[in-house]
Design a protein around this motif. Structure first.
Motif, mmCIF file in Angstrom:
data_model
loop_
_atom_site.group_PDB
_atom_site.id
_atom_site.type_symbol
_atom_site.label_atom_id
_atom_site.label_comp_id
_atom_site.label_asym_id
_atom_site.label_seq_id
_atom_site.Cartn_x
_atom_site.Cartn_y
_atom_site.Cartn_z
ATOM 1 N N LEU A 82 51.097 47.107 25.214
ATOM 2 C CA LEU A 82 50.885 47.473 26.803
ATOM 3 C C LEU A 82 51.843 48.165 27.314
ATOM 4 O O LEU A 82 53.313 47.633 27.437
ATOM 5 N N ILE A 83 51.121 49.998 27.488
ATOM 6 C CA ILE A 83 52.593 50.940 28.098
ATOM 7 C C ILE A 83 51.564 51.759 29.095
ATOM 8 O O ILE A 83 50.589 51.589 29.243
ATOM 9 N N GLY A 84 52.359 51.359 30.193
ATOM 10 C CA GLY A 84 52.175 51.973 31.531
ATOM 11 C C GLY A 84 52.242 53.615 31.251
ATOM 12 O O GLY A 84 53.641 53.643 30.835
ATOM 13 N N GLU A 143 49.357 62.669 26.697
ATOM 14 C CA GLU A 143 50.430 63.080 25.926
ATOM 15 C C GLU A 143 51.102 62.623 24.795
ATOM 16 O O GLU A 143 51.006 62.429 23.928
ATOM 17 N N ALA A 144 50.831 60.897 24.761
ATOM 18 C CA ALA A 144 51.614 59.844 24.933
ATOM 19 C C ALA A 144 50.126 59.736 23.557
ATOM 20 O O ALA A 144 50.618 59.694 22.228
ATOM 21 N N VAL A 145 48.772 59.784 23.439
ATOM 22 C CA VAL A 145 47.978 59.619 22.730
ATOM 23 C C VAL A 145 48.553 60.830 21.548
ATOM 24 O O VAL A 145 48.665 59.757 20.388
ATOM 25 N N GLY A 146 48.667 61.228 22.159
ATOM 26 C CA GLY A 146 48.419 62.918 21.019
ATOM 27 C C GLY A 146 49.502 62.993 20.219
ATOM 28 O O GLY A 146 49.617 62.793 18.746
ATOM 29 N N ALA A 147 50.810 62.391 20.825
ATOM 30 C CA ALA A 147 52.230 61.910 19.786
ATOM 31 C C ALA A 147 51.997 61.496 19.395
ATOM 32 O O ALA A 147 53.011 61.810 18.399
ATOM 33 N N ILE A 148 51.934 59.761 19.532
ATOM 34 C CA ILE A 148 51.553 59.066 18.292
ATOM 35 C C ILE A 148 50.577 59.288 17.217
ATOM 36 O O ILE A 148 51.143 59.677 15.694
ATOM 37 N N ILE A 149 49.671 60.015 16.997
ATOM 38 C CA ILE A 149 48.837 60.574 16.278
ATOM 39 C C ILE A 149 49.047 61.752 15.711
ATOM 40 O O ILE A 149 49.661 61.887 14.225
ATOM 41 N N ALA A 150 49.749 62.884 16.044
ATOM 42 C CA ALA A 150 50.933 63.686 15.571
ATOM 43 C C ALA A 150 51.647 63.132 14.752
ATOM 44 O O ALA A 150 52.631 63.835 13.339
ATOM 45 N N ASP A 151 52.105 62.290 15.181
ATOM 46 C CA ASP A 151 53.802 61.891 14.347
ATOM 47 C C ASP A 151 53.204 61.191 12.801
ATOM 48 O O ASP A 151 53.854 60.758 12.490
ATOM 49 N N GLY A 152 51.936 60.693 12.838
ATOM 50 C CA GLY A 152 50.841 60.629 11.439
ATOM 51 C C GLY A 152 50.914 58.782 11.885
ATOM 52 O O GLY A 152 50.546 58.242 10.952
ATOM 53 N N THR A 154 55.580 49.987 15.501
ATOM 54 C CA THR A 154 56.131 48.960 17.039
ATOM 55 C C THR A 154 57.046 49.791 17.091
ATOM 56 O O THR A 154 57.014 50.710 18.417
ATOM 57 N N ASP A 155 58.000 49.780 16.540
ATOM 58 C CA ASP A 155 59.231 50.229 17.245
ATOM 59 C C ASP A 155 59.247 52.028 17.346
ATOM 60 O O ASP A 155 59.470 52.292 18.173
ATOM 61 N N ARG A 156 58.255 52.514 16.219
ATOM 62 C CA ARG A 156 57.960 53.754 15.944
ATOM 63 C C ARG A 156 57.266 54.105 17.387
ATOM 64 O O ARG A 156 57.526 55.693 18.416
ATOM 65 N N VAL A 157 56.862 53.275 17.762
ATOM 66 C CA VAL A 157 55.297 54.480 19.115
ATOM 67 C C VAL A 157 55.988 54.170 19.622
ATOM 68 O O VAL A 157 55.832 54.920 21.009
ATOM 69 N N ALA A 158 57.161 52.490 20.412
ATOM 70 C CA ALA A 158 57.651 51.986 21.821
ATOM 71 C C ALA A 158 59.052 53.775 21.798
ATOM 72 O O ALA A 158 58.967 54.373 22.870
ATOM 73 N N ALA A 159 58.935 54.314 21.036
ATOM 74 C CA ALA A 159 59.765 55.360 20.814
ATOM 75 C C ALA A 159 59.135 56.441 21.320
ATOM 76 O O ALA A 159 59.753 57.277 22.103
ATOM 77 N N ILE A 160 57.910 56.957 20.828
ATOM 78 C CA ILE A 160 57.265 57.868 21.524
ATOM 79 C C ILE A 160 57.297 57.756 23.225
ATOM 80 O O ILE A 160 57.223 59.096 23.029
ATOM 81 N N VAL A 161 56.575 56.828 22.908
ATOM 82 C CA VAL A 161 55.911 56.591 24.280
ATOM 83 C C VAL A 161 57.717 56.648 25.802
ATOM 84 O O VAL A 161 57.188 57.435 26.929
ATOM 85 N N LYS A 221 57.478 60.122 26.732
ATOM 86 C CA LYS A 221 56.469 60.440 27.139
ATOM 87 C C LYS A 221 56.477 60.104 28.177
ATOM 88 O O LYS A 221 54.988 59.414 29.382
ATOM 89 N N ASP A 222 57.914 58.867 28.915
ATOM 90 C CA ASP A 222 57.780 58.873 30.313
ATOM 91 C C ASP A 222 56.701 57.405 31.141
ATOM 92 O O ASP A 222 56.447 57.338 31.640
ATOM 93 N N ALA A 223 56.934 56.737 29.639
ATOM 94 C CA ALA A 223 56.125 55.812 29.904
ATOM 95 C C ALA A 223 56.465 54.196 30.544
ATOM 96 O O ALA A 223 58.220 54.413 31.353
ATOM 97 N N THR A 224 55.943 53.886 31.996
ATOM 98 C CA THR A 224 57.157 52.749 33.125
ATOM 99 C C THR A 224 57.581 51.856 32.429
ATOM 100 O O THR A 224 57.897 50.934 33.152
ATOM 101 N N SER A 225 56.277 51.050 31.448
ATOM 102 C CA SER A 225 56.559 49.868 30.998
ATOM 103 C C SER A 225 56.208 49.761 29.864
ATOM 104 O O SER A 225 54.780 50.996 29.387
#
Lengths: 414, 495
Positions: B234-236, B245-254, B302-309, B312-316
């Motif tokens: 759950l990412i704010g 941008e975070a969505v794009g980055a997750i997919i671009a990361d494979g 999970t770790d990888r997605v957390a690192a990516i977001v 991208k300035d995730a607030t939570s």
């Protein structure tokens, strides 16, 4: 329109959509027929076409747009497959449906993207990832009526209007000429290896395959290779191990940490089915390419190649019956759902008996490689029940009422 | 909404038609009493209502074929209906048509674990397929939000999606075969338990054809093993731009997550008020990312997605620790529609798709339109595949608000097309978006689609008035060299 054996008009190169539109409209006006050519890679697929003019689509080439983070690529239809694969590979992506490339090495891939779509080619990953038909998002085309039209779009979730993309894929250029295609791309797996199980016999191999695919360990592909076939592999372990037994190949792809775990789980699961070994990443890739390109059944004089699609669990049993026929060689992919058969040519290449076998299981048999003379006289595509054939004719006529495009490529008059 | 002019001659024969159908398929298969027919008068798009002329409820494919042959012979229109959950009016009855309901054909015919396939009659619900196979660890992947009620035959007609499409595909990617009945009463099988129906991919064309090409009488779908593990993040975000941008980055990361959903601030707060899922109320955008698969993979990703977001300035960021918590994360998203229903007397749910990178532009356009129309809007969004569900809030008792809401909705869909997207991602065209088809398709595009319709149903008897804004006669469509831009048949029904 009379069928003739050689084109009566000189071949015509088309540069762009406008040029193509003009070419088809001229044919409509003159009621002459067209033989559509991209790279010519698939000339031996389907029934032989006898048309008045060859229209060469090869100049319509080039990638229009590629946005890896949106998983979308738009290209002119005759863009060489090798260019597409190179571009995708540079961004860590691939064609997930894993089309046969006409070469073991992707850099030597033959053919065009449009050709892959027209023939709905898909390789070992098809079982899990889907076929070419699952990856064409939209297209621009000229119909056999000489009209430009489009369908689909560049987004992957779209139910606006009929899904004509599905219809175009696998229609062998008999409905319309696609000149621009939009496809969904996918990330390449980080890592891939294969587990080999030396099974007692085909029945045992089928049971091992079923166990692997009934597990939650997500195998990405599965093949069954009988002894007579494995001798043609360039992977030494496969030659050595396959001499007297049936090999079950389970391919596992994905993130490295995941692949390692799943490999161990599947290996444990398949212990009861026979001796095991694992292929390295490189060996696994080589074998996967051999399975995709059907090099395990080398082309030989007086032999024809069949592609049989059947319910996967019936594959091993079906293969047993096929191998009992004189001089037949075969192997199964898609966890048993695809059987490649090398059959002596004879008078019909085994069309009658092979199709007879399928009446009990369901499925279809397609003649994918045979001399022209046989493709003139034998049903290349599985014969359809009358009501379906009638509907197929009406669908053809709704795009190409005069029968101008690739006449007779799929069925008599279609 | 203008529908084809009812044929009064046909309507006058209502009693005879009901009697004839009773002879063909039995009294238990025919409903002609006005009161009894009222339950069929609308589907999920319940702003539109029409009592059918007669309702036929066949028990099997042979009965369907009898009804079709009869109607073809007597030039009577047919409107097919599954469970009636269409959100685009696909099953809206016509005053002069037989409503053909498939609800009695509700049996699972075969569970074939060996081939990982289920064969079902069309009236079986989507969720019933999963229920039938889950004790062996299997499930049916497409999960439209109406899955408890919607029928598998209706899913084929609409090519239904759900929140897991990005990884698992829509109905069309999970369908192996069908049995169908054509308008002339022929029973045809397409595909089976094998892959890739040969010849033209008519199975692919039937999927999403909105009941205009044939009646599906049996469905074969593939089932999958349930993933071993599932986790949700759950990412704010403080802006929808960063979330996009975070969505794009997750997919671009494979990484292809099983589900990736976005909600905007009004939707976050409405959902939080409703189910208290612990959503960050101050966030401008919320992303729910679900990862599934083998345990080691889910943990690593999970770790990888957390690192990516984080980049991208995730607030939570919260990661579900238990299955209950994962379900709670989803509860807010899944109750977004009723949550909006609580804060507004009425709402319209739209369903466009855009290329994902156009999201910030789309959201800013929507906020301008919201002011212009004086109506609030909340957004839930299948972020992974670009499918938007703006919820336009209005009060149908306030004069003119419904019309304003519909105009607002149409403007949103026009914007979707302008930005490179489409009118409908999963709800279908039906009657709802019929008159917007020209926004996306040229006259020639639509004519080619209608020619295909003619190959299946030359008399336009199956579900007329849906999908296409102009009903061209098949004879006219078949003619070559039609002059563009002219209207050679001013008498054609144009809706």
């Amino acid at each position: 329109m009379k069928a003739i054996s050689t084109p009566s008009q000189p071949p015509r190169d088309v540069r762009d959509a406008e040029d193509l539109l003009e070419a088809v409209q001229s044919a409509v006006a003159a009621k002459t027929t067209i033989d559509l050519r991209g790279s010519g890679r698939h000339l031996e697929r389907g029934r032989p076409v006898h048309a008045d003019q060859i229209v060469n689509l090869a100049p319509m080439s080039g990638i229009v747009t590629y946005e890896p983070d949106e998983l979308v690529l738009i290209a002119k239809a005759a863009t060489p497959l090798s260019d597409i694969l190179k571009t995708l590979d540079d961004a860590g992506q691939m064609l997930a449906f894993d089309p046969p490339l006409g070469a073991l090495n992707p850099e030597e891939a033959k053919g065009t993207l449009g050709g892959v779509m027209a023939t709905n080619l898909a390789g070992p990953r098809r079982l899990v990832a889907g076929a070419a038909r699952d990856y064409l998002l939209g297209f621009q085309a000229i119909s056999g009526r000489g009209e430009q039209f489009q369908s689909g779009s560049r987004v992957m979730k779209n139910v606006t209007g009929y899904d004509l993309s599905k219809l175009m894929v696998g229609s062998y250029g008999t409905l319309a000429v696609m000149h621009e295609v939009t496809i969904k791309t996918m990330p390449k797996p980080e890592y891939g290896v294969s587990l080999i199980v030396k099974a007692r016999d085909l029945e045992n191999a089928g049971a091992a395959m079923r166990a692997a695919f009934a597990s939650p360990h997500e195998p990405t592909a599965g093949a069954i290779i009988p002894a007579q076939t494995s001798i043609y592999s360039k992977v030494k372990k496969i030659n050595d191990m396959g001499q007297q037994s049936v090999l079950v190949v389970i391919r596992i792809e994905g993130f490295k940490v995941s692949v390692k775990d799943r490999m161990k789980a599947i290996s444990d699961l398949l212990k009861p089915y026979g001796e095991q070994l694992t292929l390295t990443e490189k060996e696994s890739d080589t074998l996967q390419a051999e399975l995709r390109e059907v090099t395990l059944l080398p082309e030989q004089k007086n032999r024809v190649l069949w592609k049989i699609s059947c319910p996967p669990h019936q594959g091993a049993g079906l293969m047993e019956k096929i191998l009992a026929r004189p001089h037949c060689r075969a192997y199964a992919d898609w966890a048993g759902g695809l059987i490649w058969v090398s059959h002596p040519a004879g008078h019909d290449g085994g069309a009658g008996p092979l199709r007879e076998l399928l009446t009990a299981t369901g499925g279809h048999a397609t003649l994918v490689s045979a001399p022209q003379s046989m493709r003139e006289t034998t049903d290349v595509f599985h014969p359809q029940p009358q009501a379906l054939q009638d509907l197929t004719r009406r669908v053809k006529a709704s795009f190409d009422p005069l029968g101008i495009l690739n006449p007779g490529r799929m069925y008599e008059g279609i | 909404m203008q529908m084809p002019e009812p044929d009064q001659d046909i309507i006058r024969q209502q009693a005879k038609i009901a009697a004839d159908l009773t002879k063909l398929i039995g009294a238990e298969g025919v409903v002609s009493d006005q009161n009894a027919m009222s339950v069929f008068e609308s589907d999920g798009l319940n702003g539109y209502r029409q009592t059918p002329m007669v309702v036929a409820l066949p028990a099997n494919a042979q009965d369907v074929a009898k009804v079709m042959k009869y109607c073809q012979k007597h030039d009577i229109k047919i409107v097919p209906r599954g469970a009636g959950t269409s959100l685009s009016g696909g099953a809206l009855p016509l005053a002069d048509a037989v409503l053909l309901g498939l609800s009695r054909m509700n049996q699972i015919l075969e569970i074939d674990y060996e081939n990982r396939a289920v064969v079902a009659q069309p009236g079986v619900t989507n969720l019933a397929i999963t229920h039938a196979v889950e004790d062996k660890g299997y499930y049916y992947a497409p999960d439209p939000s109406s899955q408890i009620a919607c029928s598998i035959g209706g899913n084929v007609a609409e090519n239904s999606g759900g929140v897991h499409c990005l990884k698992y595909g829509l109905t069309t990617n999970n369908l192996l075969g069908i049995e169908m009945v054509t308008m002339d009463g022929e029973i045809i099988r397409l595909g089976g338990k094998h892959l890739d129906a040969e010849g033209y991919d008519l199975l692919g064309v039937m999927t999403g054809s909105e009941g205009l090409l044939g009646i599906v009488t049996e469905v074969t779908v593939r089932i999958l093993q349930k993933p071993a593990t599932r986790k949700a993040l759950l990412i704010g975000f403080s802006s929808s731009l960063s979330a996009g941008e975070a969505v794009g980055a997750i997919i671009a990361d494979g990484v292809i997550p099983a589900g990736m959903e976005m909600m905007d601030n009004p939707a976050i707060n409405a959902a939080e008020d409703f189910v208290a899922a612990g959503y960050p109320r101050e966030a401008d955008a919320l992303l729910i990312v679900e990862l599934d698969g083998p345990e080691a993979e889910v943990k690593a990703l999970t770790d990888r997605v957390a690192a990516i977001v984080k980049t991208k300035d995730a607030t939570s960021i919260r990661v579900s620790e238990t299955e209950e918590e994962r379900e709670l994360f989803w509860a807010g998203r899944k109750s977004a529609f009723p949550a909006i229903g609580r804060i507004s007397p009425d709402y319209l749910c739209m369903d466009g798709t855009i290329p994902r990178r156009q999201l910030p532009e789309m959201l800013s356009r929507m906020s301008r339109m919201s002011q212009q129309y004086g109506l609030r809007v909340a957004n839930v969004f299948h972020a992974g595949d670009g499918n938007l569900h703006p919820l336009i809030m209005f009060d149908s008792n306030a004069p003119g608000e419904l019309e304003r809401a519909e105009e607002f909705g149409a403007d949103i869909l026009r914007s979707c097309v302008e930005l490179g997207g489409v009118l409908t991602g999963e709800h279908g065209v039906g009657v709802e978006k019929r008159d917007l088809m020209h926004e996306m398709f040229s006259e020639d595009d639509l004519k080619q689609q209608q020619r295909l319709k003619c190959a299946f149903d030359p008399g336009h008897l199956l579900n007329p008035g849906k999908v296409f804004p102009v009903l061209h006669r098949c004879a006219e469509l078949g003619r070559l060299h039609v002059h563009h831009g002219q209207l050679p048949h001013p008498d054609l029904p144009r809706f």
